[in-house]
Write an enzyme that holds these catalytic residues in place. Structure first.
Site, PDB file in Angstrom:
ATOM      1  N   HIS A 102       0.883  -1.165   0.000  1.00  0.00           N
ATOM      2  CA  HIS A 102       0.000   0.000   0.000  1.00  0.00           C
ATOM      3  C   HIS A 102       0.924   1.219   0.000  1.00  0.00           C
ATOM      4  CE1 HIS A 102      -2.409  -3.023   2.267  1.00  0.00           C
ATOM      5  NE2 HIS A 102      -3.453  -2.471   1.690  1.00  0.00           N
ATOM      6  N   ASP A 105       2.321   1.928   3.304  1.00  0.00           N
ATOM      7  CA  ASP A 105       3.314   0.989   3.850  1.00  0.00           C
ATOM      8  C   ASP A 105       4.706   1.452   3.472  1.00  0.00           C
ATOM      9  OD1 ASP A 105       1.133  -0.693   4.374  1.00  0.00           O
ATOM     10  OD2 ASP A 105       1.434  -1.831   2.523  1.00  0.00           O
TER      11      ASP A 105
HETATM   12  C1  XUL Z   1      -7.559  -6.814   3.819  1.00  0.00           C
HETATM   13  C2  XUL Z   1      -6.743  -7.189   2.660  1.00  0.00           C
HETATM   14  C3  XUL Z   1      -5.869  -6.120   2.113  1.00  0.00           C
HETATM   15  C4  XUL Z   1      -5.746  -6.135   0.618  1.00  0.00           C
HETATM   16  C5  XUL Z   1      -4.963  -4.970   0.087  1.00  0.00           C
HETATM   17  O1  XUL Z   1      -8.336  -7.831   4.321  1.00  0.00           O
HETATM   18  O2  XUL Z   1      -6.770  -8.316   2.226  1.00  0.00           O
HETATM   19  O3  XUL Z   1      -4.625  -6.242   2.705  1.00  0.00           O
HETATM   20  O4  XUL Z   1      -5.165  -7.303   0.159  1.00  0.00           O
HETATM   21  O5  XUL Z   1      -5.503  -3.755   0.463  1.00  0.00           O
END
Ligand code: XUL
Ligand code: CO
Length: 437
Positions: A102, A105
């Protein structure tokens, strides 16, 4: 440069199934060929930056338990740089080809939007250098539209247009960062896109806005020449009670209704499928049969806990069933198997990160080998083909061709009487499946 995993002095090696070394692969042999492709190319393993490098072990009942030397640098940007160094050291020593992140992150949220963007740009440059140095690639990027308090009522589905605009601005930079790093996909996970109560929610308006957001993202990607695959990751609940991207079938129907189907595929996560009351392979199959299975978040839940535990996958039968679907559709294309999974709070040793990923990689490698054998031997596919053979001739072929009527089918029944009851042979087939494991 500091070494963050000094206990692992060389990359994890394939030692074969009789190895008793817990820091070796017993099945994952990256360069071994399976049906004309290396294992690495079939599986395209990826590490999730958020769990493995940003996770602290904190839960709703207690504080973090993981002590990590890349933290506590004093200022957030230096900490992000150290985290990046630790992450790439880990990817290299583990021997994975991909990672996912993300935006928040990789780089910290700043005091203003402009500062957040500068932080991200700074870290993207550093990550690009790391990628060049190691050959490790970005499977997908995404934006964190759920952590900051501004997103308490959602991002694209927020009742406040100001928040919608903020989310759009953030995603604009996250897509640009993904493009700059050669990311092969970009993921939209709904985060807080859903609702808690209809008493204060205009659901139709929120869903219309979500679709508007996706159309804007498609337009933006086109305008900057981002050619990676857009993926939506379904999840039925948590954090909100009703998430709009409930499961694969719901998302496909949403995309179709809003004329978005051509621009998206799905990223199916095992623990999200089970939260929706499905099996992992059910949601993979729904996505795949629509030609829309783009990537996989490989993890598992716990039958005794009704929430998203994000454990590392270790169920061989489940991995075989998943790999059967992936092989049948000819692979994941630009997608991969991303370990969206985290260590248990009590797994506090640094080396546990290696054990967890090695277990997940070996489970899927073994799943791949077995699935290919099952396909080569054709037992299940022959059985299924025969089970539907009545649709290939006579009245069945007329049904298949759409070339009949209720009247004609009634005449068929009057002439042919009662159908014979034919066994589905489930137990026999389950025994055969088990014999492959
Ligand atoms: C949350 C989830 C996230 C997504 C990316 O449950 O799976 O980490 O994969 O935003
Ligand atoms: Co996920």
């Amino acid at each position: 440069m500091a070494e963050f995993f000094p206990e692992i002095s060389q990359p994890i090696q394939f030692e074969g199934k009789d190895s008793r070394n817990p820091l070796s692969f017993r099945y994952y042999d990256a360069n071994a060929m399976i049906n004309g492709k290396t294992m690495a190319d079939h599986l395209r393993f990826s590490v999730a930056y958020w769990h493995s490098f940003k996770g602290t072990g904190a839960d709703t009942f207690g504080d973090g338990t993981f002590s990590r030397s890349w933290r506590n640098a004093g200022n957030p940007l230096t900490e992000s740089e150290q985290t990046l160094d630790a992450a790439f050291e880990f990817f290299s020593k583990l021997g994975v080809g991909y990672y996912c992140f993300h935006d928040r992150d990789l780089a910290p949220e700043g005091a203003s939007f402009a500062e957040s963007c500068r932080n991200l740009e700074h870290m993207v440059k550093k990550a690009a250098a790391k990628q060049r140095e190691t050959g490790i690639k970005l499977l997908w990027g995404t934006a964190n539209l759920f952590g900051h308090p501004r997103y308490a009522h959602g991002a694209a589905t927020n009742p406040d247009a100001h928040v919608f605009a903020y989310a759009a601005a953030q995603v604009r930079h996250a897509i640009a960062a993904t493009r700059e790093l050669g990311g092969e996909n970009y993921v939209f996970w709904g985060g807080r896109e859903g609702y808690e109560s209809l008493i204060n929610t205009d659901m139709k308006r929120e869903q219309d806005n979500l679709a508007r957001f996706f159309h804007l993202a498609v337009d933006y990607a086109k305008s900057i020449g981002f050619t990676g695959q857009f993926l939506i990751e379904p999840k039925p609940m948590e954090p909100t009670k009703h998430q709009y991207d409930f499961d694969a079938a719901t998302v496909l129907s949403f995309l179709r209704s809003y004329d978005l189907l051509d621009h998206f595929k799905l990223n199916i996560e095992a623990n999200h499928a089970t939260l929706a009351g499905h099996s992992f392979d059910h949601d993979l199959a729904i996505a795949s049969q629509a030609g829309k299975l783009g990537s996989v978040d490989a993890n598992r839940g716990d039958l005794l806990l009704g929430w998203d535990t994000d454990q590392f996958p270790n169920d061989l039968g489940e991995a075989v069933r998943a790999m059967l679907i992936i092989l049948h559709q000819g692979g994941l294309g630009s997608g991969g198997l991303n370990f969206d999974a985290r260590l248990r709070r009590g797994s506090t040793d640094l080396v546990d990160l290696f054990h967890a990923h090695i277990g997940g990689m070996d489970t899927f490698a073994r799943g791949l080998i077995i699935a290919q054998k099952i396909i080569d031997e054709g037992v299940f596919s022959d059985f299924v083909k025969n089970r539907y053979a009545s649709y290939d001739s006579g009245i069945g072929s007329k049904i298949t061709a759409g070339d009949t009527s209720f009247e004609e089918l009634e005449r068929f029944v009057l002439q042919n009487g009662e159908p014979a009851l034919i066994s589905g042979k489930q137990e026999m087939l389950e025994n055969i499946f088990r014999s492959y494991l």
